[in-house]
Scaffold this motif. Structure first.
Motif, PDB file in Angstrom:
ATOM      1  N   VAL A 267       3.739   1.552   2.868  1.00  0.00           N
ATOM      2  CA  VAL A 267       3.474   0.849   4.116  1.00  0.00           C
ATOM      3  C   VAL A 267       4.339  -0.398   4.202  1.00  0.00           C
ATOM      4  O   VAL A 267       4.444  -1.175   3.243  1.00  0.00           O
ATOM      5  CB  VAL A 267       1.988   0.476   4.214  1.00  0.00           C
ATOM      6  CG1 VAL A 267       1.711  -0.370   5.456  1.00  0.00           C
ATOM      7  CG2 VAL A 267       1.129   1.738   4.220  1.00  0.00           C
ATOM      8  N   LYS A 268       4.966  -0.599   5.348  1.00  0.00           N
ATOM      9  CA  LYS A 268       5.739  -1.814   5.562  1.00  0.00           C
ATOM     10  C   LYS A 268       4.791  -3.002   5.592  1.00  0.00           C
ATOM     11  O   LYS A 268       3.785  -2.985   6.312  1.00  0.00           O
ATOM     12  CB  LYS A 268       6.492  -1.719   6.888  1.00  0.00           C
ATOM     13  CG  LYS A 268       7.415  -2.899   7.173  1.00  0.00           C
ATOM     14  CD  LYS A 268       8.167  -2.682   8.477  1.00  0.00           C
ATOM     15  CE  LYS A 268       9.093  -3.854   8.787  1.00  0.00           C
ATOM     16  NZ  LYS A 268       9.846  -3.632  10.042  1.00  0.00           N
ATOM     17  N   PRO A 269       5.044  -4.028   4.783  1.00  0.00           N
ATOM     18  CA  PRO A 269       4.150  -5.193   4.787  1.00  0.00           C
ATOM     19  C   PRO A 269       3.950  -5.745   6.196  1.00  0.00           C
ATOM     20  O   PRO A 269       4.896  -5.872   6.980  1.00  0.00           O
ATOM     21  CB  PRO A 269       4.891  -6.189   3.887  1.00  0.00           C
ATOM     22  CG  PRO A 269       5.672  -5.330   2.941  1.00  0.00           C
ATOM     23  CD  PRO A 269       6.112  -4.152   3.773  1.00  0.00           C
ATOM     24  N   GLY A 270       2.694  -6.031   6.507  1.00  0.00           N
ATOM     25  CA  GLY A 270       2.354  -6.531   7.822  1.00  0.00           C
ATOM     26  C   GLY A 270       1.891  -5.468   8.789  1.00  0.00           C
ATOM     27  O   GLY A 270       1.374  -5.770   9.870  1.00  0.00           O
ATOM     28  N   VAL A 271       2.063  -4.187   8.408  1.00  0.00           N
ATOM     29  CA  VAL A 271       1.624  -3.075   9.253  1.00  0.00           C
ATOM     30  C   VAL A 271       0.274  -2.579   8.741  1.00  0.00           C
ATOM     31  O   VAL A 271       0.041  -2.504   7.532  1.00  0.00           O
ATOM     32  CB  VAL A 271       2.660  -1.935   9.258  1.00  0.00           C
ATOM     33  CG1 VAL A 271       2.167  -0.760  10.088  1.00  0.00           C
ATOM     34  CG2 VAL A 271       3.998  -2.428   9.783  1.00  0.00           C
ATOM     35  N   ASP A 272      -0.600  -2.212   9.639  1.00  0.00           N
ATOM     36  CA  ASP A 272      -1.923  -1.705   9.283  1.00  0.00           C
ATOM     37  C   ASP A 272      -1.772  -0.340   8.596  1.00  0.00           C
ATOM     38  O   ASP A 272      -1.222   0.597   9.179  1.00  0.00           O
ATOM     39  CB  ASP A 272      -2.768  -1.554  10.543  1.00  0.00           C
ATOM     40  CG  ASP A 272      -4.205  -1.116  10.249  1.00  0.00           C
ATOM     41  OD1 ASP A 272      -4.520  -0.852   9.073  1.00  0.00           O
ATOM     42  OD2 ASP A 272      -4.999  -1.042  11.212  1.00  0.00           O
ATOM     43  N   PRO A 273      -2.254  -0.186   7.359  1.00  0.00           N
ATOM     44  CA  PRO A 273      -2.145   1.112   6.683  1.00  0.00           C
ATOM     45  C   PRO A 273      -2.769   2.257   7.477  1.00  0.00           C
ATOM     46  O   PRO A 273      -2.290   3.394   7.403  1.00  0.00           O
ATOM     47  CB  PRO A 273      -2.882   0.883   5.360  1.00  0.00           C
ATOM     48  CG  PRO A 273      -2.752  -0.588   5.105  1.00  0.00           C
ATOM     49  CD  PRO A 273      -2.813  -1.219   6.458  1.00  0.00           C
ATOM     50  N   ALA A 274      -3.820   1.961   8.242  1.00  0.00           N
ATOM     51  CA  ALA A 274      -4.443   3.019   9.033  1.00  0.00           C
ATOM     52  C   ALA A 274      -3.474   3.559  10.087  1.00  0.00           C
ATOM     53  O   ALA A 274      -3.461   4.763  10.388  1.00  0.00           O
ATOM     54  CB  ALA A 274      -5.709   2.489   9.699  1.00  0.00           C
TER      55      ALA A 274
ATOM     56  N   VAL B 162       8.361   1.376   4.611  1.00  0.00           N
ATOM     57  CA  VAL B 162       9.627   0.976   4.000  1.00  0.00           C
ATOM     58  C   VAL B 162      10.284   2.144   3.281  1.00  0.00           C
ATOM     59  O   VAL B 162      11.491   2.143   3.049  1.00  0.00           O
ATOM     60  CB  VAL B 162       9.442  -0.212   3.027  1.00  0.00           C
ATOM     61  CG1 VAL B 162       9.118  -1.473   3.783  1.00  0.00           C
ATOM     62  CG2 VAL B 162       8.388   0.085   1.982  1.00  0.00           C
ATOM     63  N   SER B 163       9.495   3.143   2.905  1.00  0.00           N
ATOM     64  CA  SER B 163      10.064   4.345   2.305  1.00  0.00           C
ATOM     65  C   SER B 163       9.061   5.473   2.411  1.00  0.00           C
ATOM     66  O   SER B 163       7.848   5.240   2.480  1.00  0.00           O
ATOM     67  CB  SER B 163      10.458   4.121   0.837  1.00  0.00           C
ATOM     68  OG  SER B 163       9.309   3.928   0.040  1.00  0.00           O
ATOM     69  N   VAL B 164       9.582   6.675   2.432  1.00  0.00           N
ATOM     70  CA  VAL B 164       8.752   7.885   2.436  1.00  0.00           C
ATOM     71  C   VAL B 164       9.426   8.912   1.547  1.00  0.00           C
ATOM     72  O   VAL B 164      10.639   8.857   1.315  1.00  0.00           O
ATOM     73  CB  VAL B 164       8.591   8.472   3.855  1.00  0.00           C
ATOM     74  CG1 VAL B 164       7.774   7.563   4.745  1.00  0.00           C
ATOM     75  CG2 VAL B 164       9.946   8.754   4.475  1.00  0.00           C
TER      76      VAL B 164
ATOM     77  N   THR C  55       0.835  -1.206   0.000  1.00  0.00           N
ATOM     78  CA  THR C  55       0.000   0.000   0.000  1.00  0.00           C
ATOM     79  C   THR C  55       0.866   1.250   0.000  1.00  0.00           C
ATOM     80  O   THR C  55       1.844   1.353   0.739  1.00  0.00           O
ATOM     81  CB  THR C  55      -0.923   0.006   1.229  1.00  0.00           C
ATOM     82  OG1 THR C  55      -1.815  -1.106   1.146  1.00  0.00           O
ATOM     83  CG2 THR C  55      -1.723   1.291   1.310  1.00  0.00           C
ATOM     84  N   ARG C  56       0.491   2.194  -0.836  1.00  0.00           N
ATOM     85  CA  ARG C  56       1.159   3.490  -0.865  1.00  0.00           C
ATOM     86  C   ARG C  56       0.135   4.562  -0.532  1.00  0.00           C
ATOM     87  O   ARG C  56      -0.930   4.647  -1.153  1.00  0.00           O
ATOM     88  CB  ARG C  56       1.808   3.770  -2.216  1.00  0.00           C
ATOM     89  CG  ARG C  56       2.495   5.132  -2.302  1.00  0.00           C
ATOM     90  CD  ARG C  56       3.314   5.295  -3.578  1.00  0.00           C
ATOM     91  NE  ARG C  56       4.489   4.422  -3.565  1.00  0.00           N
ATOM     92  CZ  ARG C  56       5.373   4.344  -4.563  1.00  0.00           C
ATOM     93  NH1 ARG C  56       5.202   5.086  -5.651  1.00  0.00           N
ATOM     94  NH2 ARG C  56       6.406   3.534  -4.474  1.00  0.00           N
TER      95      ARG C  56
ATOM     96  N   SER D 288      16.732  -2.394   6.032  1.00  0.00           N
ATOM     97  CA  SER D 288      17.162  -2.665   4.661  1.00  0.00           C
ATOM     98  C   SER D 288      16.517  -3.928   4.129  1.00  0.00           C
ATOM     99  O   SER D 288      16.113  -4.000   2.957  1.00  0.00           O
ATOM    100  CB  SER D 288      18.688  -2.787   4.615  1.00  0.00           C
ATOM    101  OG  SER D 288      19.317  -1.593   5.024  1.00  0.00           O
ATOM    102  N   ARG D 289      16.398  -4.942   4.966  1.00  0.00           N
ATOM    103  CA  ARG D 289      15.765  -6.192   4.556  1.00  0.00           C
ATOM    104  C   ARG D 289      14.304  -5.944   4.152  1.00  0.00           C
ATOM    105  O   ARG D 289      13.834  -6.441   3.122  1.00  0.00           O
ATOM    106  CB  ARG D 289      15.835  -7.200   5.694  1.00  0.00           C
ATOM    107  CG  ARG D 289      15.489  -8.627   5.270  1.00  0.00           C
ATOM    108  CD  ARG D 289      15.216  -9.548   6.463  1.00  0.00           C
ATOM    109  NE  ARG D 289      16.128  -9.421   7.570  1.00  0.00           N
ATOM    110  CZ  ARG D 289      17.293 -10.070   7.673  1.00  0.00           C
ATOM    111  NH1 ARG D 289      17.677 -10.884   6.714  1.00  0.00           N
ATOM    112  NH2 ARG D 289      18.057  -9.903   8.740  1.00  0.00           N
ATOM    113  N   ALA D 290      13.588  -5.150   4.957  1.00  0.00           N
ATOM    114  CA  ALA D 290      12.187  -4.866   4.642  1.00  0.00           C
ATOM    115  C   ALA D 290      12.054  -4.137   3.313  1.00  0.00           C
ATOM    116  O   ALA D 290      11.165  -4.432   2.504  1.00  0.00           O
ATOM    117  CB  ALA D 290      11.556  -4.039   5.763  1.00  0.00           C
ATOM    118  N   LYS D 291      12.945  -3.194   3.060  1.00  0.00           N
ATOM    119  CA  LYS D 291      12.919  -2.469   1.794  1.00  0.00           C
ATOM    120  C   LYS D 291      13.152  -3.411   0.614  1.00  0.00           C
ATOM    121  O   LYS D 291      12.478  -3.329  -0.426  1.00  0.00           O
ATOM    122  CB  LYS D 291      13.985  -1.381   1.780  1.00  0.00           C
ATOM    123  CG  LYS D 291      13.749  -0.233   2.736  1.00  0.00           C
ATOM    124  CD  LYS D 291      14.923   0.736   2.660  1.00  0.00           C
ATOM    125  CE  LYS D 291      14.870   1.770   3.740  1.00  0.00           C
ATOM    126  NZ  LYS D 291      16.046   2.674   3.712  1.00  0.00           N
TER     127      LYS D 291
END
Length: 977
Positions: free
Chosen positions: A368-375, A347-349, A301-302, A659-662
């Motif tokens: 959004v970092k995968p696994g994190v709630d976008p809200a 993961v990035s902004v 999600t972006r 870095s791994r998450a990115k």
């Protein structure tokens, strides 16, 4: 062109950095830690003062106006026998009437298709004279055309530019219009086909109301493009392309007296066109906060937050650009610190202020970092924006934003032309502000900006209703084929019809009827002006030195601007990995970018920003490289920082995890992007387990990335990054003695370990060629991406590929190549196609690429096959192609080495491939003696169409029935890693 302090909407993500407290080294072995060099007590960060940077930007010019209204700007720069020629017309998509969206851009294409006195394709003339940096672009505000040419070709290029200003219409045929319409529509499909390809529509359709001049896309809608007629072409040209609506800039090896005489000769007799009245464009405000959620074939999600803001013609644009840099543009930005490092929910902004002439769009985005709630990310993103609006930047943050921005301008001004050099800066200043030297005033305004001023303007504009846009991963619910157009009918308030524009607002009475300009100056245009004396390439001398530890230094001096470029290369690259351990190097380099043993990530970013030093790492098939682009007054501390970056990586646990998450996110995105999918599949198909079969991104499987530890990264670093496998290249405004002295201080005490140096692995067998079509299904793709390739029995380390590359220029290596001219200019199925020879130490390959409209996938493959087969059998290099190959390669050489970066690339190539120091200077003689028979022989001995494997990424439901009708095996595969 790259407008001062603006960021293209295409660049929708930046590397993320943020603040963390220094962490202990994680997981690395005690022995590895003990063997590391001790960190310096401090890197001396004593950057040049801001006033010194402002003083470096000097862009003297002279300006005059012809009787017909043409404004001419001249800048003298004698560093090379080159002149940047840039013509800017005050017409863009904001000038388009209802029902004619995309027409400014369509017309830009037509301007390259020949004139009354020069009927061939524009690139034919440019290549014959040795032109470089050639292009044309359309924005909502303007259309520009530019190229850099040898001084001896100036008369010819001025004749050609004046011919398309005053002698175009009789050369525009219905066939050309229909063809370029198809090309533009495929350009639209190509943009739409990419992940986030529909973002351009979302931004402008939602922030600018129907009827606003910025509401519709510059690319336009399919329906409006289909409706463009010859009558539209005639009217558009007469109404907008007169000399009184244009700015001509000549920058380089030219003086004003010479320029005036030549411009009067070629442009003086073109009559003025109608007076163009620019439409009134306001900065709208949304009546209330607005939210839209859409889906796309993306990795995560972006989230977007967007506001309209003042444009570049407002004094508020520069402070808002600085606000953007501090909030999310710098590596040490507020958002990076808060959301990527301290509380890693993204993961990035990034943040950027996209400034058009009359308005702009301030964009904040977070992946959004995968696994994190976008809200949760949305709430934290909004909280950070609110805090920045309330407090504004600190003095230190603002200073770093200023230094980074000014350094970028200084680097750009090394070129006389192109996208960001002297000619486009002068042209933009004149067209938008009536002042060619406006860039100097912008920098002075930037230097004077205060934290309070930036805070107050941010508060004014970002406290208004926001447009929230959410892109979620998933199947697209709509395409772009019906988007990009302006509203029509009752919704088109404020958009006049074409007839209204022509008769009422734009057209003087004497120009309302068709006017042929073909009679003007016809005698002088019967033949192209002769090309005068052309200076040969004077490649800088390559000087050499050796540090006390044996590291070799290669140096070339360039003094045009106060910058220095440094490259440290190691014998490694992807050839240092196998498929089983792929990803180690990429994660190592990403984590190294997060800081050193002494400096955490934010501290490392801040150190670079204060010095205006861009430090980065990368790799290709055979080498791993570390680069520095710095300012010569700051060279000593910049080199110290580079050495610390290479020799003393931090490898902190938090840095590794971020870095791994990115990279996991990047891997997911790579498997959704059509070109990267095609490249992955083709490399693996052609090379198998050979290192060149590994993905060019250096990303292997998610499982491998997840398993890597700090010890793995440290082991790779210690094994492959060592002084006895390294070389250092330096090009710029310094001397060999000074560079060597500074390098000795930063690298000279680095000793190689006792173990033997590692060797790259090229032993894996390459699969026997087996021609077929490899199909990857990508549903709902309006285009198919076709990649074809063949491994050649040639090695870059031992075989000179110059003649093969020259031969391929006729087949697929350039705009005028047969494959591109067929698929783009003749058939109109593609925005662009072509191919070339890979460069590597071991076995190289020939590759061809053709993105085409989905319903022509099989037809395009058939045409590529036919072109290659004919080229190596019955229709080799023809006389006109040989002439173009010889002339362009001889005459382009000075333009190919205008900047320090260009020279650095040349020095690296000479050293890597053991070429003579005068290799590039002798190339002219090599090309001068070429024969068609020689080029045909090498092509026929090398290119084998029956060995080429084709990879197709497209909608299998549309594409597979076409492919099965061909006489080729079709193998459908799925790439999961």
């Amino acid at each position: 062109m790259i407008r001062l302090l603006s960021t293209s909407l295409i660049a929708l993500s930046v590397a993320a950095c943020s603040t963390t407290a220094a962490e202990p080294l994680a997981s690395a072995s005690a022995a590895a830690v003990a063997d590391r060099p001790a960190a310096n007590a401090a890197v001396p960060i004593e950057p040049a003062p801001l006033s010194e940077l402002v003083a470096e930007v000097e862009l003297p010019f002279e300006k005059f106006t012809l009787d017909n209204g043409l404004t001419v700007v001249v800048h003298e720069d004698r560093k090379a026998p080159l002149v940047g020629v840039s013509v800017w017309y005050d017409v863009g998509s904001k000038h388009e009437p209802a029902g004619k969206t995309g027409f400014a851009h369509l017309f830009e294409h037509l301007m390259f298709n020949g004139t009354e006195n020069a009927p061939a394709d524009w690139f034919e003339y440019i290549q014959q004279m040795g032109g470089t940096d050639v292009n044309g672009t359309t924005s909502p505000d303007r259309t520009n055309y530019f190229q850099t040419v040898p001084t001896g070709a100036l008369d010819r290029i001025l004749m050609l530019e004046s011919d398309r200003m005053g002698h175009l219409l009789d050369a525009v045929t219905q066939e050309k219009l229909d063809n370029q319409r198809g090309v533009v529509q495929n350009e639209k499909r190509q943009g739409d086909n990419n992940p986030f390809g529909l973002l351009r529509y979302e931004i402008f359709e939602n922030l600018f109301p129907k009827g606003h001049r910025y509401h519709h896309s510059t690319i336009g809608s399919m329906g409006d493009l289909d409706a463009a007629s010859m009558e539209d072409v005639q009217s558009w040209f007469r109404d907008h392309y007169g000399p009184n609506n244009a700015v001509l800039v000549l920058a380089g090896d030219i003086d004003t007296a010479t320029a005036r005489a030549k411009v009067e000769k070629w442009f003086g007799a073109i009559p003025a066109g109608p007076e163009v009245v620019d439409p009134v464009v306001t900065v709208p405000t949304l009546p209330a906060e607005k939210t839209k959620v859409t889906t796309d074939n993306i990795a995560t999600t972006r989230l977007f937050r967007m506001w309209t803001v003042p444009g570049s013609n407002s004094p508020e644009a520069v402070p808002l650009n600085l606000a953007s840099a501090v909030l999310g543009g710098l590596s040490s930005s507020r958002l990076d610190n808060a959301l990527v490092r301290e509380d890693p929910v993204a993961v990035s902004v990034s943040t950027f202020n996209y400034t058009l002439e009359d308005a702009g769009v301030f964009v904040v985005q977070a992946d959004v970092k995968p696994g994190v709630d976008p809200a949760e990310v949305a709430a934290k993103l909004d909280a950070q924006i609110a805090e920045f609006i309330a407090t504004g930047p600190t003095a230190d943050e603002l200073e770093r934003a200023k230094v980074s921005s000014m350094a970028g301008v200084i680097r750009g001004l090394e070129s006389v032309g192109g996208f960001g050099g002297k000619a486009p800066q002068l042209a933009a200043g004149e067209l938008y502000m009536g002042d060619p030297g406006h860039v100097e005033k912008e920098l002075a305004q930037m230097a004077a900006a205060t934290p309070e001023q930036v805070r107050d303007l941010t508060r004014t504009w970002l406290s208004r209703p926001v447009f929230n846009l959410v892109f979620n991963p998933g199947e697209r619910t709509e395409g772009g084929e019906n988007r990009g157009g302006a509203a029509t009918g009752a919704n088109a308030a404020g958009l006049p019809s074409l007839a209204e524009l022509t008769q009422a607002n734009y057209c003087k009475p004497e120009f309302c009827e068709p006017v042929s300009l073909a009679t003007f100056m016809q005698a002088e245009r019967d033949t192209l002006p002769e090309i005068g004396t052309l200076s040969g390439l004077e490649f800088p001398d390559i000087e050499r030195a050796t540090l006390s530890n044996g590291m070799e230094v290669y140096f070339a001096q360039r003094e045009a601007v106060p910058t220095v470029s440094v490259l440290v290369e190691f014998d490694a690259g992807r050839a240092a990995e196998t498929r089983a351990d792929l990803g180690t190097q990429r994660l190592m380099l990403a984590t190294m970018d997060e800081g050193t043993r002494r400096l955490n990530s934010t501290e490392f970013a801040i150190a670079q920003e204060r010095l205006a030093a861009n430090i980065s790492a990368g790799f290709n098939a055979d080498w791993t490289t570390f680069s520095l682009d710095g300012l010569s007054p700051n060279l000593a501390p910049s080199l110290e920082l580079l050495a610390e970056f290479i020799r003393q990586p931090g490898f902190r646990t938090g840095d590794i995890e971020r870095s791994r998450a990115k990279l996991l996110n990047a891997l997911t995105a790579e498997l959704k992007e059509p070109n990267q999918l095609a490249d992955r599949a083709l490399r693996r198909t052609l090379y198998g387990d050979h290192p060149y079969g590994l993905p060019s991104s250096g990303l292997g499987s998610a499982q491998r990335l997840q398993a890597l530890t700090a010890s793995d990264l440290q082991a790779f670093h210690d094994r492959w990054l060592r002084p006895d496998t390294a070389r250092i290249y330096v090009v710029g405004d310094t001397t060999l003695a000074e560079a060597t002295r500074l390098l000795e201080a930063s690298f000279g005490d680095w000793q190689a370990p006792a173990s033997p140096a590692p060797q790259r692995g090229y032993d894996a067998p390459i699969p026997t060629p087996h021609q077929r079509i490899v199909l990857l299904d990508r549903p709902n793709s309006p285009q198919s991406v076709i990649y074809g390739g063949q491994v050649l029995d040639l090695r870059g380390a031992t075989d000179d590929l110059t003649l093969l590359g020259a031969s391929n220029e006729a087949l697929s290596g350039g705009f005028l190549s047969r494959i591109n001219m067929n698929l783009r200019e003749t058939k109109g199925w593609s925005y662009g196609a072509g191919g070339g020879i890979g460069t590597a130490l071991d076995r190289v390959y020939y590759g061809v690429r053709a993105p085409v409209q989905a319903d022509r996938t099989a037809d395009a493959i058939t045409e590529v096959q036919r072109e290659i087969d004919e080229f190596v059998t019955t229709r080799g290099v023809e006389p006109n192609e040989l002439e173009r190959i010889v002339n362009s390669n001889m005459r382009e050489l000075p333009g190919q080495f205008e900047t320090a970066g260009d020279v650095l690339g040349g020095v690296v190539t000479i050293v890597r491939y053991n070429r003579d120091d005068d290799y590039y200077e002798k190339l002219a003689d090599t090309y001068r003696t070429l024969s068609a028979a020689e080029l045909d022989a090498i092509a026929r001995a090398t290119f084998v169409e029956d060995d080429i494997v084709y990879v197709v990424v497209g909608d299998a439901a549309v594409v597979r029935p076409q492919l099965e009708a061909l006489d080729l095996e079709v193998e459908e595969i799925t790439l999961e890693e």
